[in-house]
Structures are given as C-alpha cells and as structure tokens.
Design a protein around this motif. Structure first.
Motif, short mmCIF file in Angstrom:
data_model
loop_
_atom_site.label_atom_id
_atom_site.label_comp_id
_atom_site.label_asym_id
_atom_site.label_seq_id
_atom_site.Cartn_x
_atom_site.Cartn_y
_atom_site.Cartn_z
N ALA A 108 3.41 -16.90 5.11
CA ALA A 108 4.03 -18.23 5.04
C ALA A 108 5.53 -18.18 5.26
O ALA A 108 6.15 -19.22 5.52
CB ALA A 108 3.73 -18.86 3.69
N ALA A 109 6.13 -17.00 5.13
CA ALA A 109 7.58 -16.83 5.31
C ALA A 109 7.81 -15.74 6.35
O ALA A 109 8.03 -14.57 6.01
CB ALA A 109 8.24 -16.46 3.98
N PRO A 110 7.75 -16.09 7.62
CA PRO A 110 7.73 -15.08 8.70
C PRO A 110 8.97 -14.19 8.75
O PRO A 110 8.92 -13.12 9.37
CB PRO A 110 7.62 -15.94 9.97
N GLU A 111 10.07 -14.61 8.14
CA GLU A 111 11.29 -13.79 8.17
C GLU A 111 11.36 -12.80 7.01
O GLU A 111 12.26 -11.95 6.98
CB GLU A 111 12.53 -14.70 8.12
N ALA A 112 10.45 -12.91 6.07
CA ALA A 112 10.52 -12.10 4.86
C ALA A 112 9.83 -10.75 5.03
O ALA A 112 8.89 -10.60 5.83
CB ALA A 112 9.89 -12.85 3.69
N LYS A 113 10.30 -9.78 4.24
CA LYS A 113 9.65 -8.49 4.12
C LYS A 113 9.27 -8.28 2.65
O LYS A 113 9.89 -8.86 1.76
CB LYS A 113 10.55 -7.36 4.61
N GLY A 114 8.27 -7.46 2.42
CA GLY A 114 7.78 -7.29 1.05
C GLY A 114 7.53 -5.85 0.67
O GLY A 114 7.24 -5.00 1.52
N ILE A 115 7.61 -5.61 -0.64
CA ILE A 115 7.26 -4.32 -1.22
C ILE A 115 6.32 -4.58 -2.40
O ILE A 115 6.62 -5.42 -3.26
CB ILE A 115 8.49 -3.54 -1.71
N GLY A 116 5.21 -3.88 -2.43
CA GLY A 116 4.29 -3.96 -3.55
C GLY A 116 4.27 -2.66 -4.31
O GLY A 116 4.12 -1.59 -3.70
N LEU A 117 4.45 -2.73 -5.63
CA LEU A 117 4.44 -1.55 -6.48
C LEU A 117 3.21 -1.54 -7.37
O LEU A 117 2.87 -2.55 -7.99
CB LEU A 117 5.69 -1.52 -7.39
N ASP A 118 2.54 -0.41 -7.43
CA ASP A 118 1.39 -0.26 -8.31
C ASP A 118 1.15 1.23 -8.49
O ASP A 118 1.68 2.06 -7.73
CB ASP A 118 0.15 -0.94 -7.73
N ILE A 119 0.36 1.59 -9.49
CA ILE A 119 0.02 2.99 -9.70
C ILE A 119 -1.44 3.27 -9.40
O ILE A 119 -1.92 4.38 -9.63
CB ILE A 119 0.37 3.43 -11.14
N ASN A 120 -2.15 2.26 -8.86
CA ASN A 120 -3.56 2.44 -8.52
C ASN A 120 -3.68 2.68 -7.01
O ASN A 120 -3.52 1.76 -6.21
CB ASN A 120 -4.36 1.21 -8.95
N ALA A 121 -3.94 3.91 -6.63
CA ALA A 121 -3.98 4.29 -5.22
C ALA A 121 -5.08 3.55 -4.46
O ALA A 121 -4.91 3.20 -3.29
CB ALA A 121 -4.16 5.80 -5.08
N GLU A 122 -6.22 3.32 -5.12
CA GLU A 122 -7.33 2.64 -4.46
C GLU A 122 -6.96 1.21 -4.09
O GLU A 122 -7.23 0.74 -2.98
CB GLU A 122 -8.56 2.65 -5.37
#
Length: 256
Positions: A58-72
C-alpha cells in the motif's frame, strides 16, 4: 521410526494473521498507518509478516524490516515476499528486538509482541515496552500496538484455567494501557479491540488443521503428544481467558 516432514502435524497454515484480527480491521489499520506516508517500517515480532507486506504493497515508496526469532515463520515471510514481488523492499531478520538499534523509523507494527522489548528476566512491563516503541519512532511517526488487556477482572477460577502461573497482574485494563501510551509520548489516534468473532476465528483457526490431522492420524507416533498439546491450548481458552482477556489495537502517533 523416521517421520517425513509431510507426515508431521501442520502448523498455523490456516491463519492469515497470528492473532485475533479480521481482514476488515487489518485493512483499516493499514490505511491509517500509510496515511503518515512512511519511508521505513519496522515489524517487531513479525512472524511471517503478513501485515508488513500489505503495508509495503500500500506504500510503494516504503521499505520494511521484520524481526522475529522463529526461523520457520521468517522463511514463510520471505516466500510470501517473493511471491508478491516485494522481496527487494523487505528484510526478514532472525534476531531479538530487545534493545534493538533498528530505529528510529516512520512506522512500527508490534502486535502481540511487546514482550520482545522487555527484559525477559522480569515480569512483562507494558510501560517499558511503550517507552521502547517511542524511542524507535520518529516524531510524527505511527505505531500500531496490539496488546492484551483484561476486559474484566479475572476470577481465581478463570486464572487457574489459563496459562501456568497466570495472575491478575499479567495485564492492565484498557484505560490504564492507553494512559501508559500517553505517558510514553504518544497520542492515541485510534482505539479499538478485537471482537468475539475475531477471537473465535483465531482460536479455532489456530488448531483447525492440527485437529483435522489428528482425526486422520490417530495412531501416528506424534499423535498422543500433539493431542495433549492441543487439548491444553484449547482448555486455556475455553476454560480460562475466553471473554476475559481482550486485545487492544492502538494506533499511536509519536509526539515531539
């Protein structure tokens, strides 16, 4: 006996979101978040990052980072990003969010994951989590926080039916939670809570494929332990927190 991966009980494949969240509510959340025209989005405890990916779409100019400790879950997120043509704009990182330096950013998602911002050796502290969210958000930036709260004061019997060691101090009331957000340096732009239908969709969806698998594989080597785990999970809901524990979705704006 060697068990192939295809023989194992399924995990969460029936869920779109890892929480009691409808398509309609998710769409409205995304609209409010992208109204701030974010350039960067951080998803704390992202799981497979469904909301993060939808925000980037929905925001074509944005970049994202997702943090988690679950590799799956992270692998599932990367596959979804590839399928949707978003792999060049999102990074799924297997690391703790505690003390993270991946801010400040324009937008943060933290749905059911505020414990990732708190000292694991101490009781969960929503005030500390909110202060961390404020540290990670630029002035004028937006946060969508999904946080548990007591819809009503739990009885001793209800607490006994919940997770091990559950007590009344595990959560706040909605008003106290919102007040902490204001004290941390946010304005609560939107306050909403998960509906009974959203809870039932989530709780049943969480176990549906595993229940189907158990019915079809009653003598599987993993059936007994899987049945025990699922029965325990279901009981904590229907005999414990159903109608007592709520989820608040707060859209917060960071003030200078």
């Amino acid at each position: 006996m060697i068990t192939s991966e295809s023989d194992l009980p399924p995990r969460l494949g029936n869920l779109t979101f890892h929480g009691p969240l409808s398509e309609q509510r998710a769409t409205r959340m995304i609209e409010r978040l992208v109204a701030g025209r974010p350039a960067d989005v951080l998803d704390i405890g992202c799981g497979w990052g469904e909301l993060l990916l939808r925000i980037l779409d929905a925001a074509p100019e944005a970049k994202g980072i997702g943090l988690d400790i679950n590799a799956e879950d992270l692998a599932r997120g990367r596959a979804l990003a590839e399928t949707r043509g978003l792999a060049d704009r999102v990074e799924f990182v297997e690391e703790s969010a505690l003390g993270t330096q991946r801010g400040p950013v324009d937008a943060i998602l933290c749905l059911g994951s505020s414990q990732a911002l708190c000292d694991p050796e101490q009781p969960h502290d929503p005030a500390a989590a909110l202060r961390e969210l404020r540290r990670l958000t630029r002035p004028g930036g937006r946060v969508v926080l999904g946080e548990g709260f007591w819809q009503q004061e739990p009885t001793e019997e209800q607490l006994a039916g919940m997770w091990p060691g559950a007590h009344a101090g595990d959560h706040l009331g909605l008003g106290a939670l919102v007040d902490l957000a204001v004290e941390a340096g946010f304005r609560p732009a939107w306050i909403e809570t998960a509906s009974v239908e959203e809870w039932e969709e989530f709780e049943s969806g969480y176990r549906y494929e595993t229940e189907v698998w158990l019915a079809a594989n009653p003598d599987h080597p993993l059936a007994a332990e899987t049945r025990e785990r699922v029965d325990r999970q279901r009981s904590t809901w229907v005999n414990g927190y159903r109608g007592v524990l709520g989820i608040a979705y707060l859209t917060l704006i960071a003030v200078a």
